[in-house]
Design a protein around this motif. Structure first.
Motif, PDB file in Angstrom:
ATOM      1  N   GLY A   1       0.816  -1.222   0.000  1.00 17.36           N
ATOM      2  CA  GLY A   1       0.000   0.000   0.000  1.00 17.36           C
ATOM      3  C   GLY A   1       0.847   1.269   0.000  1.00 17.36           C
ATOM      4  N   ALA A   2       2.139   1.118   0.330  1.00 17.76           N
ATOM      5  CA  ALA A   2       3.006   2.295   0.407  1.00 17.76           C
ATOM      6  C   ALA A   2       3.828   2.488  -0.871  1.00 17.76           C
ATOM      7  CB  ALA A   2       3.946   2.156   1.606  1.00 17.76           C
ATOM      8  N   LEU A   3       3.575   1.644  -1.879  1.00 11.04           N
ATOM      9  CA  LEU A   3       4.366   1.711  -3.117  1.00 11.04           C
ATOM     10  C   LEU A   3       4.227   3.080  -3.784  1.00 11.04           C
ATOM     11  CD1 LEU A   3       6.045  -0.018  -5.217  1.00 11.04           C
ATOM     12  CD2 LEU A   3       3.878  -0.223  -6.471  1.00 11.04           C
ATOM     13  N   VAL A   4       5.361   3.668  -4.153  1.00 10.82           N
ATOM     14  CA  VAL A   4       5.320   4.940  -4.895  1.00 10.82           C
ATOM     15  C   VAL A   4       5.442   4.632  -6.387  1.00 10.82           C
ATOM     16  CG1 VAL A   4       6.388   7.208  -5.206  1.00 10.82           C
ATOM     17  CG2 VAL A   4       6.391   6.130  -2.941  1.00 10.82           C
ATOM     18  N   GLY A   5       6.337   3.729  -6.762  1.00 12.44           N
ATOM     19  CA  GLY A   5       6.447   3.388  -8.184  1.00 12.44           C
ATOM     20  C   GLY A   5       7.654   2.517  -8.463  1.00 12.44           C
ATOM     21  N   GLN A   6       7.754   2.134  -9.724  1.00 16.20           N
ATOM     22  CA  GLN A   6       8.889   1.311 -10.153  1.00 16.20           C
ATOM     23  C   GLN A   6       9.935   2.217 -10.806  1.00 16.20           C
ATOM     24  OE1 GLN A   6       7.894  -1.985 -12.678  1.00 16.20           O
ATOM     25  NE2 GLN A   6       9.946  -2.875 -12.469  1.00 16.20           N
ATOM     26  N   LEU A   7      11.204   1.947 -10.508  1.00 16.43           N
ATOM     27  CA  LEU A   7      12.284   2.751 -11.083  1.00 16.43           C
ATOM     28  C   LEU A   7      12.756   2.122 -12.390  1.00 16.43           C
ATOM     29  CD1 LEU A   7      14.352   3.262  -7.793  1.00 16.43           C
ATOM     30  CD2 LEU A   7      12.319   4.474  -8.599  1.00 16.43           C
ATOM     31  N   GLU A   8      13.453   2.922 -13.214  1.00 19.51           N
ATOM     32  CA  GLU A   8      13.814   2.367 -14.524  1.00 19.51           C
ATOM     33  C   GLU A   8      14.880   1.272 -14.422  1.00 19.51           C
ATOM     34  OE1 GLU A   8      14.830   5.849 -16.704  1.00 19.51           O
ATOM     35  OE2 GLU A   8      16.884   5.913 -15.929  1.00 19.51           O
ATOM     36  N   ASP A   9      15.562   1.193 -13.247  1.00 15.90           N
ATOM     37  CA  ASP A   9      16.513   0.088 -13.089  1.00 15.90           C
ATOM     38  C   ASP A   9      15.814  -1.167 -12.550  1.00 15.90           C
ATOM     39  OD1 ASP A   9      15.991   1.019 -10.578  1.00 15.90           O
ATOM     40  OD2 ASP A   9      18.003   1.805 -10.200  1.00 15.90           O
ATOM     41  N   GLY A  10      14.470  -1.150 -12.516  1.00 13.91           N
ATOM     42  CA  GLY A  10      13.711  -2.338 -12.133  1.00 13.91           C
ATOM     43  C   GLY A  10      13.417  -2.406 -10.635  1.00 13.91           C
ATOM     44  N   LEU A  11      14.099  -1.574  -9.821  1.00 16.51           N
ATOM     45  CA  LEU A  11      13.823  -1.577  -8.378  1.00 16.51           C
ATOM     46  C   LEU A  11      12.466  -0.896  -8.109  1.00 16.51           C
ATOM     47  CD1 LEU A  11      17.386  -0.551  -7.139  1.00 16.51           C
ATOM     48  CD2 LEU A  11      16.327  -2.824  -7.025  1.00 16.51           C
ATOM     49  N   HIS A  12      11.966  -1.070  -6.888  1.00 10.90           N
ATOM     50  CA  HIS A  12      10.698  -0.445  -6.514  1.00 10.90           C
ATOM     51  C   HIS A  12      10.929   0.508  -5.345  1.00 10.90           C
ATOM     52  CE1 HIS A  12       9.429  -4.079  -8.624  1.00 10.90           C
ATOM     53  NE2 HIS A  12       8.354  -3.372  -8.955  1.00 10.90           N
ATOM     54  N   ALA A  13      10.207   1.634  -5.362  1.00 12.46           N
ATOM     55  CA  ALA A  13      10.342   2.601  -4.260  1.00 12.46           C
ATOM     56  C   ALA A  13       9.024   2.682  -3.518  1.00 12.46           C
ATOM     57  CB  ALA A  13      10.721   3.972  -4.815  1.00 12.46           C
ATOM     58  N   TYR A  14       9.122   2.720  -2.184  1.00 12.65           N
ATOM     59  CA  TYR A  14       7.906   2.859  -1.372  1.00 12.65           C
ATOM     60  C   TYR A  14       8.144   3.874  -0.270  1.00 12.65           C
ATOM     61  CZ  TYR A  14      10.356  -0.297   1.849  1.00 12.65           C
ATOM     62  OH  TYR A  14      11.284  -0.867   2.681  1.00 12.65           O
ATOM     63  N   ASP A  15       7.039   4.367   0.287  1.00 10.32           N
ATOM     64  CA  ASP A  15       7.127   5.368   1.348  1.00 10.32           C
ATOM     65  C   ASP A  15       7.645   4.686   2.614  1.00 10.32           C
ATOM     66  OD1 ASP A  15       6.819   7.203   3.340  1.00 10.32           O
ATOM     67  OD2 ASP A  15       4.756   7.750   2.837  1.00 10.32           O
ATOM     68  N   ALA A  16       8.911   4.977   2.946  1.00 11.81           N
ATOM     69  CA  ALA A  16       9.570   4.240   4.029  1.00 11.81           C
ATOM     70  C   ALA A  16       9.043   4.597   5.401  1.00 11.81           C
ATOM     71  CB  ALA A  16      11.070   4.495   3.973  1.00 11.81           C
ATOM     72  N   THR A  17       8.250   5.678   5.518  1.00  4.25           N
ATOM     73  CA  THR A  17       7.735   6.013   6.859  1.00  4.25           C
ATOM     74  C   THR A  17       6.759   4.941   7.343  1.00  4.25           C
ATOM     75  OG1 THR A  17       5.932   7.392   6.010  1.00  4.25           O
ATOM     76  CG2 THR A  17       8.014   8.495   6.486  1.00  4.25           C
ATOM     77  N   HIS A  18       6.308   4.052   6.424  1.00  4.77           N
ATOM     78  CA  HIS A  18       5.428   2.943   6.836  1.00  4.77           C
ATOM     79  C   HIS A  18       6.222   1.716   7.269  1.00  4.77           C
ATOM     80  CE1 HIS A  18       1.661   4.747   5.331  1.00  4.77           C
ATOM     81  NE2 HIS A  18       2.467   5.335   4.480  1.00  4.77           N
ATOM     82  N   ASP A  19       7.535   1.767   7.092  1.00  4.94           N
ATOM     83  CA  ASP A  19       8.356   0.587   7.344  1.00  4.94           C
ATOM     84  C   ASP A  19       9.042   0.728   8.714  1.00  4.94           C
ATOM     85  OD1 ASP A  19      10.349  -1.329   7.447  1.00  4.94           O
ATOM     86  OD2 ASP A  19      10.779  -1.218   5.307  1.00  4.94           O
ATOM     87  N   ALA A  20       8.440   0.067   9.719  1.00  5.17           N
ATOM     88  CA  ALA A  20       8.925   0.216  11.096  1.00  5.17           C
ATOM     89  C   ALA A  20      10.411  -0.144  11.211  1.00  5.17           C
ATOM     90  CB  ALA A  20       8.099  -0.663  12.026  1.00  5.17           C
ATOM     91  N   GLU A  21      10.818  -1.174  10.476  1.00  4.29           N
ATOM     92  CA  GLU A  21      12.230  -1.588  10.616  1.00  4.29           C
ATOM     93  C   GLU A  21      13.181  -0.533  10.095  1.00  4.29           C
ATOM     94  OE1 GLU A  21      13.488  -5.518   9.454  1.00  4.29           O
ATOM     95  OE2 GLU A  21      11.535  -6.218  10.189  1.00  4.29           O
ATOM     96  N   LEU A  22      12.867   0.018   8.908  1.00  3.45           N
ATOM     97  CA  LEU A  22      13.747   1.061   8.366  1.00  3.45           C
ATOM     98  C   LEU A  22      13.753   2.290   9.270  1.00  3.45           C
ATOM     99  CD1 LEU A  22      13.326   1.237   4.472  1.00  3.45           C
ATOM    100  CD2 LEU A  22      15.301   0.489   5.804  1.00  3.45           C
ATOM    101  N   MET A  23      12.575   2.674   9.764  1.00  2.00           N
ATOM    102  CA  MET A  23      12.497   3.880  10.587  1.00  2.00           C
ATOM    103  C   MET A  23      13.302   3.740  11.880  1.00  2.00           C
ATOM    104  SD  MET A  23      10.917   6.208   8.958  1.00  2.00           S
ATOM    105  CE  MET A  23      11.931   5.582   7.657  1.00  2.00           C
ATOM    106  N   GLY A  24      13.329   2.525  12.427  1.00  2.75           N
ATOM    107  CA  GLY A  24      14.096   2.308  13.659  1.00  2.75           C
ATOM    108  C   GLY A  24      15.555   2.722  13.491  1.00  2.75           C
ATOM    109  N   GLY A  25      16.106   2.562  12.292  1.00  4.37           N
ATOM    110  CA  GLY A  25      17.505   2.904  12.025  1.00  4.37           C
ATOM    111  C   GLY A  25      17.788   4.403  12.099  1.00  4.37           C
TER     112      GLY A  25
END
Ligand SMILES: Nc1ncnc2c1ncn2[C@@H]1O[C@H](COP(=O)(O)OP(=O)(O)O)[C@@H](O)[C@H]1O
Ligand SMILES: O=P(O)(O)O[C@H]1O[C@H](CO)[C@@H](O[C@H]2O[C@H](CO)[C@@H](O)[C@H](O)[C@H]2O)[C@H](O)[C@H]1O
Length: 452
Positions: free
Chosen positions: A83-107
């Motif tokens: 649900g937090a997906l922002v979009g796909q990048l041209e290198d094939g990776l995906h970007a999402y709104d990291a404020t929804h990701d508790a693990e990343l935010m903890g860092g």
């Protein structure tokens, strides 16, 4: 160690015009975005192992408005973050709104603890504060203009979604109040910033706090559930809290005056203030023609301010309402000193009469009383009792204010103009954000102008 190239987030330009307007904090709601670009993107850290997300800091420009994003970048977005997906990048990776990701935010706490400069951002604890790391992070998930993340029971970090150039009044006023020994704000803990922009602000998390809006509306609900009782007789009477809140706001005004000074203003400034209220009315009238029937009384109320000899101005909260106050076990605390979200920074920074805040809170008692009836068929008995609740709490608030500062009711002409000006602002705000609620400030304008 090999460093992977920076993910191709510039290619999000195609997705941002769809993604941004769907976010609660997007300011230009109801307007389509013509174009959006990623202005600046930098890696905060790389995923520790293959498949783990990297965290990026990004500033994007959407039709000239700057927004801040924290992006998780990964091969495959895990299910719980879809649900937090922002979009796909041209290198094939995906970007999402990291404020929804508790693990990343903890860092982020590690960045603050290390006084890091990751991503070209300074992660700076306030003097004397040692940041505790390893705390569980969680986004607070409330309707807000920014995005806040809570760490354990210790800290709350507000990531400004529309960071403004220059110092942040939210941070500066919190520092001034905390420095003056005020117990009416949460203590500042850290800021994240570049040379010219404050990007985020961490404070002590007040885990024992209840929001003023939730507490006040619970009281209205109790009252409306009891068919025959008056506001003073119902179990959840709020008047004692309203009085204590009035005293707390007056104490904050007194501390801001001592810490940052006051300034007398004369008739010329009063006239300029009246002009500004007329100008705001002009602009909201263009958006909401239903306001036109009130135009003459509103203009008369604003013009009455021109006849006043002057007043005293100082730094104030700037957007005070029941959603900006928290009731803790030791009393009321004010939060969010950013000022009105739609006002330009210079206007937010301007010294103002403390009656501006009083007017904001008086309007909020009216909102709390009436929003439960929005959408109902008019029922005079319920309306009268809700209005009684509002009057009782408005007066209790002013009584409490007068225990610490000057009685706001003594400046009736100015207070009336400010209250009406705030209601005009609210008509515009609701029109853009919650069209079903436009009748609340419109009805208030009818009542206040009839009270004369
Ligand atoms: N120090 C704090 N302790 C506990 N909760 C807080 C604190 N500061 C803010 N909050 C909560 O976060 C919400 C949003 O905070 P606020 O500063 O008003 O953000 P915004 O500017 O995005 O509206 C508040 O309504 C409140 O529930
Ligand atoms: O909290 P913000 O700084 O984002 O303030 C904006 O949003 C508020 C709504 O959340 C809005 O407040 C209006 O609605 C409140 C109830 O939701 C009510 O208590 C306030 O009195 C009323 O003004 C505020 O105006 C706006 O700037």
């Amino acid at each position: 160690m090999t460093t992977r190239p920076l993910p191709a987030v510039a290619s999000l330009a195609d997705d941002l015009p769809t993604w941004l307007p769907a976010q609660r904090w997007f300011a230009a709601k109801g307007r389509d975005i013509g174009s959006a670009q990623v202005e600046r993107a930098a890696l905060l850290w790389e995923g520790a192992e293959p498949g783990a997300p990297s965290l990026l800091h990004a500033l994007v420009d959407a039709d000239g408005e700057r927004y801040q994003l924290l992006l998780g970048v990964v091969d495959e977005v895990p299910d719980h973050l879809r649900g937090a997906l922002v979009g796909q990048l041209e290198d094939g990776l995906h970007a999402y709104d990291a404020t929804h990701d508790a693990e990343l935010m903890g860092g982020l706490l590690d960045l603050f603890a290390a006084h890091s400069t990751a991503g070209g951002v300074d992660w700076l604890p306030e003097p004397g504060v040692e940041i505790q790391t390893g705390l569980r992070a969680r986004p607070i998930g409330v309707e807000q203009s920014n995005t806040s993340i809570v760490f354990g029971e210790h800290y709350i970090l507000k990531v400004y979604r529309r960071p403004v150039l220059g110092e942040s009044r939210d941070v500066e006023l919190h520092r001034a109040l905390a420095g003056a020994g005020s117990t009416r704000v949460a203590a500042p803990v850290a800021v994240m910033r570049t040379d010219d922009t404050v990007l985020g602000f961490a404070q002590r998390f007040l885990g024992d706090a209840a929001e003023g809006w939730a507490t006040a509306t619970a009281s209205v609900r109790d009252l409306l559930a009891e068919a025959d009782l008056h506001a003073g007789e119902a179990g959840g009477d709020f008047a004692g809290e309203a009085r204590r809140l009035g005293a707390a706001v007056a104490a904050v005004h007194a501390d801001l005056a001592t810490a940052l000074g006051t300034e007398p203003v004369g008739q010329a400034e009063m006239a300029a203030g009246a002009d500004a209220m007329h100008a705001r009315l002009d602009s909201v009238l263009r958006e909401v023609p239903a306001l036109a029937e009130h135009e003459p009384v509103l203009r008369a109320a604003f013009d009455a301010v021109r006849g006043l000899p002057g007043t005293t101005v100082q730094q104030v909260h700037g957007d005070l309402h029941l959603g900006q106050v928290l009731r803790t076990t030791t009393g009321w605390v004010l939060i969010d000193f950013e000022g009105e979200p739609d006002a330009p920074p210079a206007e937010r920074d301007r010294a103002k009469s403390p009656l501006r805040d009083v007017a904001g809170m008086l309007r909020s008692f009216d909102y709390a009383a009436l929003h439960l009836l929005a959408g109902e068929d008019p029922d005079n008995q319920r309306l009268t009792r809700a209005a009684e609740w509002a009057e009782r709490n408005r007066s209790a608030f002013c009584d409490g204010y007068a225990e610490v500062g000057a009685d706001p009711r003594a400046d009736a002409v100015l207070l009336r103009a400010f209250e009406l000006d705030k209601a005009v602002y609210e008509v515009g705000y609701e029109h853009r954000n919650r069209p079903d609620w436009v009748p609340i400030p419109l009805a208030a304008i009818t009542r206040v102008t009839a009270r004369r």
